[in-house]
Design a protein around this motif. Structure first.
Motif, PDB file in Angstrom:
ATOM      1  N   GLN A 155      -6.945  -1.561  -1.385  1.00 41.42           N
ATOM      2  CA  GLN A 155      -8.251  -1.190  -0.579  1.00 41.42           C
ATOM      3  C   GLN A 155      -9.116  -1.869  -0.380  1.00 41.42           C
ATOM      4  O   GLN A 155      -9.536  -2.197   0.922  1.00 41.42           O
ATOM      5  CB  GLN A 155      -8.483   0.094  -1.422  1.00 41.42           C
ATOM      6  CG  GLN A 155     -10.051   0.750  -0.783  1.00 41.42           C
ATOM      7  CD  GLN A 155     -10.538   1.730  -1.835  1.00 41.42           C
ATOM      8  OE1 GLN A 155     -10.112   2.206  -2.760  1.00 41.42           O
ATOM      9  NE2 GLN A 155     -12.118   1.593  -1.507  1.00 41.42           N
TER      10      GLN A 155
ATOM     11  N   GLU B  33      -9.874  -3.264   3.618  1.00 39.13           N
ATOM     12  CA  GLU B  33     -11.097  -3.179   4.159  1.00 39.13           C
ATOM     13  C   GLU B  33     -11.763  -4.429   4.788  1.00 39.13           C
ATOM     14  O   GLU B  33     -12.299  -4.388   5.893  1.00 39.13           O
ATOM     15  CB  GLU B  33     -12.265  -2.625   3.125  1.00 39.13           C
ATOM     16  CG  GLU B  33     -13.725  -2.297   3.494  1.00 39.13           C
ATOM     17  CD  GLU B  33     -14.574  -1.633   2.678  1.00 39.13           C
ATOM     18  OE1 GLU B  33     -15.075  -2.623   1.653  1.00 39.13           O
ATOM     19  OE2 GLU B  33     -14.734  -0.555   2.544  1.00 39.13           O
TER      20      GLU B  33
ATOM     21  N   VAL C 193     -12.608   2.952   5.317  1.00 36.69           N
ATOM     22  CA  VAL C 193     -11.496   2.982   4.466  1.00 36.69           C
ATOM     23  C   VAL C 193     -11.990   3.498   2.985  1.00 36.69           C
ATOM     24  O   VAL C 193     -11.196   2.775   1.952  1.00 36.69           O
ATOM     25  CB  VAL C 193     -10.355   2.180   4.485  1.00 36.69           C
ATOM     26  CG1 VAL C 193      -9.791   2.226   5.857  1.00 36.69           C
ATOM     27  CG2 VAL C 193     -11.094   0.775   4.490  1.00 36.69           C
ATOM     28  N   LYS C 194     -13.340   3.564   2.745  1.00 32.99           N
ATOM     29  CA  LYS C 194     -13.859   3.537   1.498  1.00 32.99           C
ATOM     30  C   LYS C 194     -13.625   5.124   0.683  1.00 32.99           C
ATOM     31  O   LYS C 194     -13.468   6.171   1.712  1.00 32.99           O
ATOM     32  CB  LYS C 194     -15.303   3.335   1.315  1.00 32.99           C
ATOM     33  CG  LYS C 194     -15.776   1.984   1.785  1.00 32.99           C
ATOM     34  CD  LYS C 194     -17.177   1.708   1.692  1.00 32.99           C
ATOM     35  CE  LYS C 194     -17.570   0.213   2.053  1.00 32.99           C
ATOM     36  NZ  LYS C 194     -19.136   0.157   2.149  1.00 32.99           N
TER      37      LYS C 194
ATOM     38  N   LEU D  75      -4.373   6.968   4.344  1.00 26.12           N
ATOM     39  CA  LEU D  75      -5.470   6.732   3.532  1.00 26.12           C
ATOM     40  C   LEU D  75      -6.341   8.212   3.239  1.00 26.12           C
ATOM     41  O   LEU D  75      -7.027   8.435   2.091  1.00 26.12           O
ATOM     42  CB  LEU D  75      -6.824   5.969   4.122  1.00 26.12           C
ATOM     43  CG  LEU D  75      -6.153   4.323   4.092  1.00 26.12           C
ATOM     44  CD1 LEU D  75      -7.073   3.373   4.739  1.00 26.12           C
ATOM     45  CD2 LEU D  75      -5.646   3.778   2.591  1.00 26.12           C
TER      46      LEU D  75
ATOM     47  N   LEU E  90       0.777  -1.291   0.031  1.00 26.44           N
ATOM     48  CA  LEU E  90      -0.127  -0.064  -0.182  1.00 26.44           C
ATOM     49  C   LEU E  90       0.638   0.997   0.052  1.00 26.44           C
ATOM     50  O   LEU E  90       0.461   2.059  -0.799  1.00 26.44           O
ATOM     51  CB  LEU E  90      -1.001  -0.006   1.179  1.00 26.44           C
ATOM     52  CG  LEU E  90      -1.837   1.368   1.372  1.00 26.44           C
ATOM     53  CD1 LEU E  90      -2.955   1.353   0.354  1.00 26.44           C
ATOM     54  CD2 LEU E  90      -2.561   1.282   2.639  1.00 26.44           C
TER      55      LEU E  90
ATOM     56  N   LYS F  89      -6.731   7.132  -6.701  1.00 27.97           N
ATOM     57  CA  LYS F  89      -7.746   6.541  -6.403  1.00 27.97           C
ATOM     58  C   LYS F  89      -8.219   5.572  -7.606  1.00 27.97           C
ATOM     59  O   LYS F  89      -8.987   4.587  -7.145  1.00 27.97           O
ATOM     60  CB  LYS F  89      -8.947   7.513  -5.993  1.00 27.97           C
ATOM     61  CG  LYS F  89      -8.665   8.242  -4.585  1.00 27.97           C
ATOM     62  CD  LYS F  89      -9.922   8.933  -4.173  1.00 27.97           C
ATOM     63  CE  LYS F  89     -10.388   9.944  -5.261  1.00 27.97           C
ATOM     64  NZ  LYS F  89     -11.541  10.602  -4.684  1.00 27.97           N
TER      65      LYS F  89
END
Length: 211
Positions: A147, A151, A209-210, A128, A69, A138
């Motif tokens: 991501q 999540e 974390v969306k 994030l 990440l 993104k």
């Protein structure tokens, strides 16, 4: 009077009295065993240990995702150096905390572990948030996959912590109440109460974390 003292001493050290005491304990244990009470302490202890292992497993899963990440974000947002370093250092600290069988029954060790994981959660959350500044990042497929995995891991961490708290509550209640307390003292002297996670704001749901 001397005779009385001798008789008293004899009563205190009588082999028959000691044998009676041992037999009484055996009979009580046998009676409790019939209803499964004797095995309840180790059974609940093993369930709590298993739940703890799952907590560690999910935290490790999160730690394994972080390097990729960070590298992905770095490719699009090198100027976020401080945030990236913060996540890397928090991960290193969390990974360096030694965890063994005594951690769950040692308040200081358990707090150290929890604090390190909470610091990593905070650093990861700040990382994030920075992604909002970078539309290209993104929409990056690698980032989207990470991501999604992150999540899912945060959800698993929340569930694992909840299950651990429930298991420890059952175990601690057993070793602190009668007859579990007596059974533990006689048959399982190493069975100690376990530590559990303290509540934090929004601890009942995983971090959002969306994007």
């Amino acid at each position: 009077m001397g005779t009385t003292l001798t008789a008293g001493a004899g009563r205190r050290t009588s082999p028959a009295a000691r044998l009676f005491g041992v037999l009484s304990v055996i009979l009580v244990a046998a009676g409790l065993s019939g209803c499964g009470a004797v095995n309840r302490v180790p059974t609940l202890q093993e369930q709590a240990k298993s739940a703890w292992s799952e907590v560690q497993n999910q935290y490790q899963r999160r730690a394994d995702l972080i390097p990729n990440l960070v590298e992905t974000v770095k490719g699009y947002a090198q100027q976020e150096k401080d945030v990236l370093i913060g996540v890397t250092e928090a991960r290193a600290k969390a990974s360096s905390v030694k965890v063994d069988a005594s951690t769950v029954s040692d308040p200081q060790k358990f707090k150290e572990y929890q604090d390190a994981q909470n610091q990593l959660s905070g650093a990861l959350g700040r990382l994030l948030v920075t992604v909002e500044k970078y539309p290209d990042l993104k929409s990056n497929q690698n980032f989207l996959a990470l991501q999604s995995q992150l999540e899912g891991t945060e959800n698993r961490i929340a569930v694992a912590r909840r299950d651990y708290i429930t298991a420890v509550q059952a175990y601690n209640t057993e070793v602190r109440t009668i007859p579990g307390r007596w059974i533990a003292a006689i048959l399982y002297p190493d069975a100690k109460p376990m530590e559990t996670f303290t509540a934090t704001p929004n601890a009942d749901r995983p971090p959002n974390v969306k994007f």
